[in-house]
Enzyme design. Structure first.
Site, mmCIF file in Angstrom:
data_model
loop_
_atom_site.group_PDB
_atom_site.id
_atom_site.type_symbol
_atom_site.label_atom_id
_atom_site.label_comp_id
_atom_site.label_asym_id
_atom_site.label_seq_id
_atom_site.Cartn_x
_atom_site.Cartn_y
_atom_site.Cartn_z
ATOM 1 N N CYS A 110 0.815 -1.226 0.000
ATOM 2 C CA CYS A 110 0.000 0.000 0.000
ATOM 3 C C CYS A 110 0.844 1.269 0.000
ATOM 4 O O CYS A 110 0.338 2.349 -0.297
ATOM 5 C CB CYS A 110 -0.926 0.011 1.212
ATOM 6 S SG CYS A 110 -1.951 -1.455 1.301
ATOM 7 N N HIS A 244 -3.511 7.079 3.202
ATOM 8 C CA HIS A 244 -3.898 5.804 2.585
ATOM 9 C C HIS A 244 -5.304 5.443 3.066
ATOM 10 O O HIS A 244 -5.627 5.558 4.252
ATOM 11 C CB HIS A 244 -2.889 4.727 2.980
ATOM 12 C CG HIS A 244 -3.301 3.357 2.572
ATOM 13 N ND1 HIS A 244 -3.799 3.078 1.318
ATOM 14 C CD2 HIS A 244 -3.314 2.180 3.262
ATOM 15 C CE1 HIS A 244 -4.089 1.788 1.254
ATOM 16 N NE2 HIS A 244 -3.811 1.223 2.411
ATOM 17 N N ASN A 274 -10.193 -0.212 0.115
ATOM 18 C CA ASN A 274 -8.730 -0.093 0.145
ATOM 19 C C ASN A 274 -8.180 -0.598 -1.189
ATOM 20 O O ASN A 274 -8.196 -1.793 -1.452
ATOM 21 C CB ASN A 274 -8.209 -0.922 1.324
ATOM 22 C CG ASN A 274 -6.701 -0.893 1.447
ATOM 23 O OD1 ASN A 274 -5.997 -0.442 0.545
ATOM 24 N ND2 ASN A 274 -6.198 -1.390 2.567
HETATM 25 O O1 UT7 Z 1 -3.777 -1.450 3.771
HETATM 26 C C1 UT7 Z 1 -3.269 -1.902 4.993
HETATM 27 C C2 UT7 Z 1 -3.867 -3.191 5.383
HETATM 28 N N1 UT7 Z 1 -5.015 -3.281 6.199
HETATM 29 C C3 UT7 Z 1 -5.452 -2.475 7.194
HETATM 30 O O2 UT7 Z 1 -5.022 -1.394 7.433
HETATM 31 C C4 UT7 Z 1 -6.541 -3.034 8.064
HETATM 32 C C5 UT7 Z 1 -6.284 -2.821 9.537
HETATM 33 N N2 UT7 Z 1 -7.312 -3.429 10.378
HETATM 34 C C6 UT7 Z 1 -8.602 -3.005 10.386
HETATM 35 O O3 UT7 Z 1 -8.948 -2.087 9.673
HETATM 36 C C7 UT7 Z 1 -9.574 -3.686 11.331
HETATM 37 O O4 UT7 Z 1 -8.855 -4.481 12.242
HETATM 38 C C8 UT7 Z 1 -10.646 -4.540 10.584
HETATM 39 C C9 UT7 Z 1 -11.598 -3.654 9.834
HETATM 40 C C10 UT7 Z 1 -9.962 -5.516 9.650
HETATM 41 C C11 UT7 Z 1 -11.453 -5.353 11.599
HETATM 42 O O5 UT7 Z 1 -12.074 -4.489 12.550
HETATM 43 P P1 UT7 Z 1 -11.949 -4.773 14.104
HETATM 44 O O6 UT7 Z 1 -12.731 -3.742 14.792
HETATM 45 O O7 UT7 Z 1 -10.480 -4.873 14.450
HETATM 46 O O8 UT7 Z 1 -12.678 -6.154 14.246
HETATM 47 P P2 UT7 Z 1 -12.106 -7.514 14.892
HETATM 48 O O9 UT7 Z 1 -11.095 -8.145 14.007
HETATM 49 O O10 UT7 Z 1 -11.722 -7.248 16.314
HETATM 50 O O11 UT7 Z 1 -13.400 -8.420 14.892
HETATM 51 C C12 UT7 Z 1 -14.532 -8.113 15.722
HETATM 52 C C13 UT7 Z 1 -15.628 -9.102 15.422
HETATM 53 C C14 UT7 Z 1 -15.159 -10.557 15.440
HETATM 54 O O12 UT7 Z 1 -16.189 -11.325 15.955
HETATM 55 P P3 UT7 Z 1 -16.134 -11.822 17.499
HETATM 56 O O13 UT7 Z 1 -14.882 -12.611 17.629
HETATM 57 O O14 UT7 Z 1 -16.103 -10.550 18.324
HETATM 58 O O15 UT7 Z 1 -17.396 -12.601 17.642
HETATM 59 C C15 UT7 Z 1 -15.005 -10.875 13.962
HETATM 60 O O16 UT7 Z 1 -15.153 -12.256 13.699
HETATM 61 O O17 UT7 Z 1 -16.142 -8.862 14.114
HETATM 62 C C16 UT7 Z 1 -16.131 -10.084 13.375
HETATM 63 N N3 UT7 Z 1 -15.965 -9.759 11.977
HETATM 64 C C17 UT7 Z 1 -16.999 -9.465 11.172
HETATM 65 N N4 UT7 Z 1 -18.326 -9.415 11.410
HETATM 66 C C18 UT7 Z 1 -19.127 -9.070 10.386
HETATM 67 C C19 UT7 Z 1 -14.812 -9.652 11.261
HETATM 68 N N5 UT7 Z 1 -15.099 -9.316 9.992
HETATM 69 C C20 UT7 Z 1 -16.445 -9.192 9.918
HETATM 70 C C21 UT7 Z 1 -17.332 -8.850 8.897
HETATM 71 N N6 UT7 Z 1 -18.665 -8.791 9.165
HETATM 72 N N7 UT7 Z 1 -16.916 -8.547 7.633
#
Ligand code: UT7
Length: 321
Positions: A110, A244, A274
């Site tokens: 990225c 970004h 993204n």
């Molecule tokens: O370009 C550079 C690369 N990428 C990034 O910069 C991404 C950096 N990370 C992020 O933006 C965030 O960590 C995410 C958007 C990927 C995830 O958000 P989060 O608030 O960190 O969520 P999480 O991983 O803590 O997950 C929370 C919950 C989980 O469920 P449980 O374990 O609490 O029951 C996940 O399984 O949300 C669940 N979950 C979803 N639920 C519905 C994860 N993805 C999804 C989804 N829809 N698409």
């Protein structure tokens, strides 16, 4: 001698994919995706190739700059995944545009657009070139696991381009890397060598979202501070920040820690998701075509991503609207 940015362009696939459509593929919802990422929809390649959108973005940037392909001395493309391992996307573009200059790809995920600007800057500094084309183009849809809700909702496809000429409008630029394949990666093909003892891995994006999130907020803040300082200007002097486009929450968290008004952080993540290296040049082109930038405006660009890499710069906008 450094460079001035004299033209921008962008292009993206025709196909919009909404969050509701993704909710029919994986267990997710429009509400979750908007709230956690800021993404409403993204563009996805269907019958276009990566080269098609890269070429369209390049042609728009060349037209904007009033530069003919034959005048180019360098083409640098930033991409994670060209359709060919060789020739490079830059060589494919060179042929398609009818340019005759040296051409190469770089992969800094990225942060690729900033790395490509840095490569071009080195050629300008050494007096080797007078005009350069930098294109960032990504086909993220070919690399995500469409059964993994944690990653497939985040990304989109697109291309952004910039034409550079000799000038002094780059005030500061910095790129960094700290190798880490644990938290974010995309394995390459393992090949079919009969002597290999290694098993291939799935060629999908894998990510520890929370680890990448922490890295991203820190990197965005730290690199913006460093690059503005290196430019010899104050945070208050920055007209616009082009971060970004990975997640609205990452941008908001970083913005809260700096002395730059929240309204100066530009974003279009809701329509593109993204798009990796392409996200900043697409955003820049959109804003430029809305006449948001004026000559003398200081723009701060800041990217972070796989590698882990970061790239940031301060540019003085030199084009009339
Ligand atoms: O370009 C550079 C690369 N990428 C990034 O910069 C991404 C950096 N990370 C992020 O933006 C965030 O960590 C995410 C958007 C990927 C995830 O958000 P989060 O608030 O960190 O969520 P999480 O991983 O803590 O997950 C929370 C919950 C989980 O469920 P449980 O374990 O609490 O029951 C996940 O399984 O949300 C669940 N979950 C979803 N639920 C519905 C994860 N993805 C999804 C989804 N829809 N698409």
């Amino acid at each position: 001698m450094s460079f001035s940015l004299i033209g921008t362009g962008s292009a993206y696939p025709a196909r919009r994919v909404t969050n509701d459509e993704l909710a029919r593929l994986v267990d997710t919802s429009d509400e979750w995706i908007r709230a956690r990422t800021g993404v409403y929809e993204r563009r996805v390649l269907t019958d276009e190739s990566l080269e098609d959108i890269a070429c369209a973005a390049a042609l728009r940037a060349l037209e904007d700059a009033g530069v003919a392909p034959r005048e180019l001395d360098l083409i640098v493309c930033a991409t994670i995944r060209n359709d060919y391992i060789t020739p490079s996307l830059a060589c494919l573009l060179q042929k398609r545009l009818g340019a005759g200059c040296m051409s190469m790809d770089i992969n800094a995920a990225c942060s690729g657009f900033l790395y490509a600007l840095d490569v071009a800057d080195g050629y300008f500094a050494r007096g080797r070139i007078k005009k350069a084309l930098v294109v960032a183009a990504e086909a993220m849809s070919k690399m995500v696991d469409w059964t993994d809700r944690a990653t497939c909702v985040l990304f989109g496809d697109g291309a952004g381009a910039a034409v550079l000429s000799e000038g002094n409008d780059l005030l500061s630029l910095r790129v960094t890397a700290s190798g880490n394949a644990e938290h974010l990666g995309i394995p390459n093909i393992e090949g079919e060598c009969p002597f290999s003892l290694r098993a291939g891995k799935p060629q999908h994006v894998y990510m520890n979202g929370q680890e990448v999130y922490k890295f991203a907020v820190n990197a965005l803040c730290r690199e913006l501070e460093a690059i503005i300082d290196a430019a010899g200007v104050r945070q208050e002097d920055i007209a616009f920040v082009l971060p970004h486009q990975a997640n609205t929450r990452i941008i908001d968290a970083a913005a809260g820690k700096l002395r730059i008004g929240a309204e100066k952080y530009l974003s279009n993540i809701e329509r593109f998701g993204n798009t990796s290296a392409a996200s900043i040049p697409i955003l820049m082109d959109e804003c430029r075509r809305k006449n948001m930038f004026h000559p003398g405006d200081l723009l701060a660009l800041s990217a972070f991503g796989g590698g882990f890499t970061t790239g940031a710069c301060v540019l003085r906008w030199c084009k009339q609207s």
